[in-house]
Design a protein around this motif. Structure first.
Motif, PDB file in Angstrom:
ATOM      1  N   ASP A  27       0.853  -1.262   0.119  1.00 54.85           N
ATOM      2  CA  ASP A  27      -0.074   0.031  -0.016  1.00 54.85           C
ATOM      3  C   ASP A  27       0.833   1.246  -0.127  1.00 54.85           C
ATOM      4  O   ASP A  27       0.671   2.279  -0.424  1.00 54.85           O
ATOM      5  N   ASP A  28       2.202   1.122   0.561  1.00 57.28           N
ATOM      6  CA  ASP A  28       2.773   2.639   0.714  1.00 57.28           C
ATOM      7  C   ASP A  28       3.412   2.610  -0.652  1.00 57.28           C
ATOM      8  O   ASP A  28       4.129   3.774  -0.735  1.00 57.28           O
ATOM      9  N   TRP A  34      -0.247   8.240  -0.840  1.00 56.82           N
ATOM     10  CA  TRP A  34       0.732   9.691  -0.748  1.00 56.82           C
ATOM     11  C   TRP A  34      -0.114  10.542  -1.144  1.00 56.82           C
ATOM     12  O   TRP A  34       0.380  11.814  -1.320  1.00 56.82           O
ATOM     13  N   GLY A  35      -1.509  10.454  -1.382  1.00 52.27           N
ATOM     14  CA  GLY A  35      -2.350  11.875  -1.630  1.00 52.27           C
ATOM     15  C   GLY A  35      -2.546  11.969  -3.086  1.00 52.27           C
ATOM     16  O   GLY A  35      -2.918  13.057  -3.458  1.00 52.27           O
TER      17      GLY A  35
END
Length: 54
Positions: A27-28, A34-35
């Motif tokens: 997910d990261d 991160w928007g």
């Protein structure tokens, strides 16, 4: 007497529940974490290109 572990057959199909064990992307690593939006950022990336890139 039992056989050594190397010779024992294990049916792994009983463990296959269809779930993904390790994802290809976490997910990261996704932009949404991160928007970032899903829109095309090509124009913004070209505008932000450093001058030494020509």
């Amino acid at each position: 007497m039992t056989a050594p572990d190397d010779d024992r057959r294990i049916d792994l199909s009983v463990f296959d529940d269809g779930l993904e064990v390790l994802p290809d992307i976490t997910d990261d690593e996704r932009g949404s974490s991160w928007g970032e939006t899903a829109e095309d950022d090509t124009a913004r990336l070209l505008e932000d290109r450093p001058p030494h890139w020509g």
